[in-house]
Design an enzyme around this catalytic site. Structure first.
Site, mmCIF file in Angstrom:
data_model
loop_
_atom_site.group_PDB
_atom_site.id
_atom_site.type_symbol
_atom_site.label_atom_id
_atom_site.label_comp_id
_atom_site.label_asym_id
_atom_site.label_seq_id
_atom_site.Cartn_x
_atom_site.Cartn_y
_atom_site.Cartn_z
ATOM 1 N N LYS A 165 46.669 28.308 40.993
ATOM 2 C CA LYS A 165 47.752 29.254 41.265
ATOM 3 C C LYS A 165 48.772 28.690 42.268
ATOM 4 O O LYS A 165 48.537 27.646 42.872
ATOM 5 C CB LYS A 165 47.145 30.560 41.782
ATOM 6 C CG LYS A 165 46.205 31.243 40.791
ATOM 7 C CD LYS A 165 45.757 32.579 41.353
ATOM 8 C CE LYS A 165 44.697 33.215 40.476
ATOM 9 N NZ LYS A 165 44.282 34.529 41.019
ATOM 10 N N GLU A 172 42.611 33.926 26.587
ATOM 11 C CA GLU A 172 43.505 33.334 27.593
ATOM 12 C C GLU A 172 43.956 31.927 27.202
ATOM 13 O O GLU A 172 45.106 31.553 27.433
ATOM 14 C CB GLU A 172 42.788 33.303 28.952
ATOM 15 C CG GLU A 172 42.555 34.709 29.503
ATOM 16 C CD GLU A 172 41.661 34.735 30.746
ATOM 17 O OE1 GLU A 172 41.251 33.659 31.226
ATOM 18 O OE2 GLU A 172 41.379 35.848 31.235
ATOM 19 N N HIS A 193 42.289 30.865 39.072
ATOM 20 C CA HIS A 193 41.779 31.844 38.117
ATOM 21 C C HIS A 193 40.840 31.124 37.175
ATOM 22 O O HIS A 193 41.119 30.007 36.746
ATOM 23 C CB HIS A 193 42.922 32.469 37.310
ATOM 24 C CG HIS A 193 42.430 33.246 36.125
ATOM 25 N ND1 HIS A 193 42.015 34.558 36.231
ATOM 26 C CD2 HIS A 193 42.225 32.889 34.837
ATOM 27 C CE1 HIS A 193 41.592 34.966 35.034
ATOM 28 N NE2 HIS A 193 41.714 33.973 34.177
ATOM 29 N N TYR A 225 47.517 39.004 32.470
ATOM 30 C CA TYR A 225 46.908 39.999 33.354
ATOM 31 C C TYR A 225 47.013 41.411 32.782
ATOM 32 O O TYR A 225 47.130 42.377 33.543
ATOM 33 C CB TYR A 225 47.578 39.929 34.733
ATOM 34 C CG TYR A 225 47.092 38.769 35.589
ATOM 35 C CD1 TYR A 225 45.732 38.554 35.807
ATOM 36 C CD2 TYR A 225 47.985 37.893 36.204
ATOM 37 C CE1 TYR A 225 45.274 37.495 36.594
ATOM 38 C CE2 TYR A 225 47.535 36.843 37.004
ATOM 39 C CZ TYR A 225 46.182 36.653 37.190
ATOM 40 O OH TYR A 225 45.730 35.616 37.975
ATOM 41 N N ASN A 254 44.090 33.660 45.966
ATOM 42 C CA ASN A 254 42.724 33.137 45.910
ATOM 43 C C ASN A 254 42.642 31.833 45.137
ATOM 44 O O ASN A 254 41.614 31.486 44.564
ATOM 45 C CB ASN A 254 41.762 34.197 45.358
ATOM 46 C CG ASN A 254 42.153 34.659 43.964
ATOM 47 O OD1 ASN A 254 43.096 34.132 43.368
ATOM 48 N ND2 ASN A 254 41.429 35.613 43.418
#
Ligand code: CMP
Length: 148
Positions: A9, A126, A115, A49, A112
């Site tokens: 990310k 995905e 993913h 998402y 975080n």
């Protein structure tokens, strides 16, 4: 062979942790079969998402995930979905187990770092969002390399 989708990310890119995180997967023995840098736009973010669209944190997540380019990868290996989720750790970095990627590098729940697909079904969905068939490679890393 099982596959999973990884997104490094915007905070991983900002903190120059791309190499160190990829190293962990290579050290584990997982095979990188697809990898590229992309800038996620709103449309892609909504698709990826979709389960979080109605959550209170969605707008903030949308702003975060579209703020800088990311690295998307497809990893392959036995039980790779479960293995990688263990390596990544709890969504909230503060609750992640010692030795996981999120424990070692993060302190936030939103930022975080990474993913990783939650299930085999999620991984299939995905991977299709981010990769065309021809961007995923089938190869033998041990093949003979011609000398000069
Ligand atoms: P990820 O595993 O990519 O899946 C959904 C993401 O939403 C998650 O990582 C976090 O980046 C973010 N997220 C989950 N819960 C929260 C929360 N309570 N507040 C802010 N962001 C969150």
């Amino acid at each position: 062979m099982e596959r999973t989708l990884i997104i490094l990310k915007p905070d991983t890119i900002q903190r120059k942790l791309i190499g160190r995180i990829i190293q962990r997967f290579e050290d584990k023995g997982l095979k990188i079969v697809g990898m590229k840098m992309i800038w996620i736009n709103k449309e892609l973010a909504y698709k990826h998402y979709e389960a979080h669209i109605n959550k209170p944190f969605f707008n903030s997540l949308l702003e975060f995930i579209t703020s800088l380019p990311v690295v998307v990868m497809v990893l392959e290996g036995p039980s790779v979905v479960e293995q990688v989720r263990k390596m990544v750790g709890n969504t909230d970095c503060k609750k992640a187990d010692v030795g996981t990627i999120r424990f070692d590098f993060g302190l936030s729940i939103q930022n975080n770092l990474i993913h990783a697909s939650e299930s085999i079904q999620d991984a299939e969905r995905e991977i299709k969002i981010f990769f065309k068939e021809e961007e995923i490679f089938s190869y033998d890393p041990n093949r003979y390399l011609p000398s000069e």
